[in-house]
Design an enzyme around this catalytic site. Structure first.
Site, PDB file in Angstrom:
ATOM      1  N   LEU A 177      -5.181   8.186   8.113  1.00 42.51           N
ATOM      2  CA  LEU A 177      -5.462   9.176   7.070  1.00 42.51           C
ATOM      3  C   LEU A 177      -6.581   8.654   6.166  1.00 42.51           C
ATOM      4  CD1 LEU A 177      -4.755  11.782   5.541  1.00 42.51           C
ATOM      5  CD2 LEU A 177      -2.998  10.494   4.315  1.00 42.51           C
ATOM      6  N   VAL A 179     -10.004   9.873   3.460  1.00 41.83           N
ATOM      7  CA  VAL A 179     -10.705  10.888   2.685  1.00 41.83           C
ATOM      8  C   VAL A 179     -11.981  10.276   2.121  1.00 41.83           C
ATOM      9  CG1 VAL A 179     -10.607  12.368   0.634  1.00 41.83           C
ATOM     10  CG2 VAL A 179      -8.572  12.084   2.058  1.00 41.83           C
ATOM     11  N   LYS A 186      -8.300  15.247  -4.968  1.00 45.19           N
ATOM     12  CA  LYS A 186      -8.487  16.698  -4.944  1.00 45.19           C
ATOM     13  C   LYS A 186      -7.501  17.362  -3.984  1.00 45.19           C
ATOM     14  CE  LYS A 186     -13.427  16.331  -6.040  1.00 45.19           C
ATOM     15  NZ  LYS A 186     -14.817  16.679  -5.606  1.00 45.19           N
ATOM     16  N   LYS A 187      -6.388  16.674  -3.700  1.00 40.98           N
ATOM     17  CA  LYS A 187      -5.302  17.166  -2.847  1.00 40.98           C
ATOM     18  C   LYS A 187      -5.689  17.351  -1.390  1.00 40.98           C
ATOM     19  CE  LYS A 187      -2.565  19.394  -6.468  1.00 40.98           C
ATOM     20  NZ  LYS A 187      -1.472  18.404  -6.348  1.00 40.98           N
ATOM     21  N   ASP A 216       1.738  -0.596  -1.743  1.00 44.02           N
ATOM     22  CA  ASP A 216       0.785   0.484  -2.007  1.00 44.02           C
ATOM     23  C   ASP A 216       1.534   1.663  -2.618  1.00 44.02           C
ATOM     24  OD1 ASP A 216      -1.178   2.404  -2.043  1.00 44.02           O
ATOM     25  OD2 ASP A 216      -1.947   1.941  -0.045  1.00 44.02           O
ATOM     26  N   ALA A 217       1.721   1.601  -3.935  1.00 44.87           N
ATOM     27  CA  ALA A 217       2.525   2.609  -4.626  1.00 44.87           C
ATOM     28  C   ALA A 217       1.899   3.996  -4.527  1.00 44.87           C
ATOM     29  CB  ALA A 217       2.695   2.215  -6.095  1.00 44.87           C
ATOM     30  N   TYR A 223       3.182  10.109   0.219  1.00 46.89           N
ATOM     31  CA  TYR A 223       4.039  10.435   1.358  1.00 46.89           C
ATOM     32  C   TYR A 223       5.409  10.947   0.909  1.00 46.89           C
ATOM     33  CZ  TYR A 223       0.455   7.730   3.790  1.00 46.89           C
ATOM     34  OH  TYR A 223      -0.736   7.252   4.265  1.00 46.89           O
TER      35      TYR A 223
END
Length: 255
Positions: A177, A179, A186-187, A216-217, A223
């Protein structure tokens, strides 16, 4: 549109694992499915059932259109789009180095591209999908790839996952995943995960799984908000003896 050159598809099988494991115009595709199908959705609950003799052949424009993003499958006939996907993932997962960073990034991106080409060439279309995101307002006449987000979805049968779900024979694994930096917060990641839900419905699976680093908070919160829950954590010795960051296994099950 011309197919990818043979030289691109001749890449040897890569050994590169994604951390956490982790186009031009409109691309249409035909899917034969045995589950509810949608063309566009804003939530899992809004899935529109479409069945005919327990199967339906549908042309899908987008799996999800949400929060200003459209998500569809990668156009495997578009060489420019494939290279763009590898760049987005490489930029997201590359760890900057103090010396020769550009040099090492070039090789890192080549590994990512090799891994993607291998999966596209050797995986059945109903066992692996690379999903890409682009802005909803993007014109269809764009002359270059407009992909700014990506996620991989692969059918797997790993026993370390299935042991938590008696009776389940296989699941979809979510990885890679990524971006683009300018489009974060930005969702888009939320929209990509929603597309994974839709694909799970289309392919008739009941379980999604992924892994995230324990510390990785931000990723774990993303998730969790998407409906995933932790079912397993790497043993303590993986960090104390091997020196590897511990990961958590997170899953999402559909009834």
């Amino acid at each position: 549109m011309a197919h990818l050159s043979q030289s691109l598809y001749s890449a040897a099988r890569p050994k590169f694992p994604y951390p956490g494991s982790c186009g031009q115009g409109i691309y249409r595709q035909k899917l034969t499915c045995r589950f509810p199908v949608i063309l566009r959705c804003a939530s899992t609950e809004s899935l529109t059932s479409l069945t005919q003799n327990n199967a339906a052949e549908i042309e899908l424009k987008h799996l999800v259109s949400q929060h200003g993003w459209d998500v569809r499958r990668l156009n495997r006939d578009d060489e420019d789009e494939i290279r763009r996907v590898s760049l987005v993932q490489a930029e997201a997962f590359h760890i900057p180095l103090a010396l020769f960073n550009d040099f090492f990034f070039m090789f890192f991106q080549a590994e990512v591209l090799s891994a993607l080409l291998y999966k596209l060439k050797n995986s059945p279309s109903d066992r692996y999908a690379c999903l890409v995101a682009e802005q909803t307002s993007q014109p269809e006449t764009s002359s270059s790839s407009t992909v700014v987000g990506v996620v991989d979805v692969t059918a797997q049968t790993e026993s370390s996952v299935l042991c938590h779900f008696p009776g389940v024979e296989e699941y979809l694994y979510v990885s890679g995943l990524a971006v683009s930096k300018a489009q974060r917060r930005k969702k888009m990641a939320t929209t990509l995960l929603k597309a994974c839900d839709v694909l799970c419905y289309l392919w008739g699976f009941k379980l999604l799984a992924l892994r995230a680093y324990e510390d990785d908070a931000a990723a774990r919160n993303l998730y969790s908000n998407a409906g995933y829950s932790v079912v397993e954590t790497d043993p303590l010795w993986t960090s104390t003896w091997i020196g590897r960051k511990r990961r958590v296994l997170m899953t999402k099950r559909f009834s």
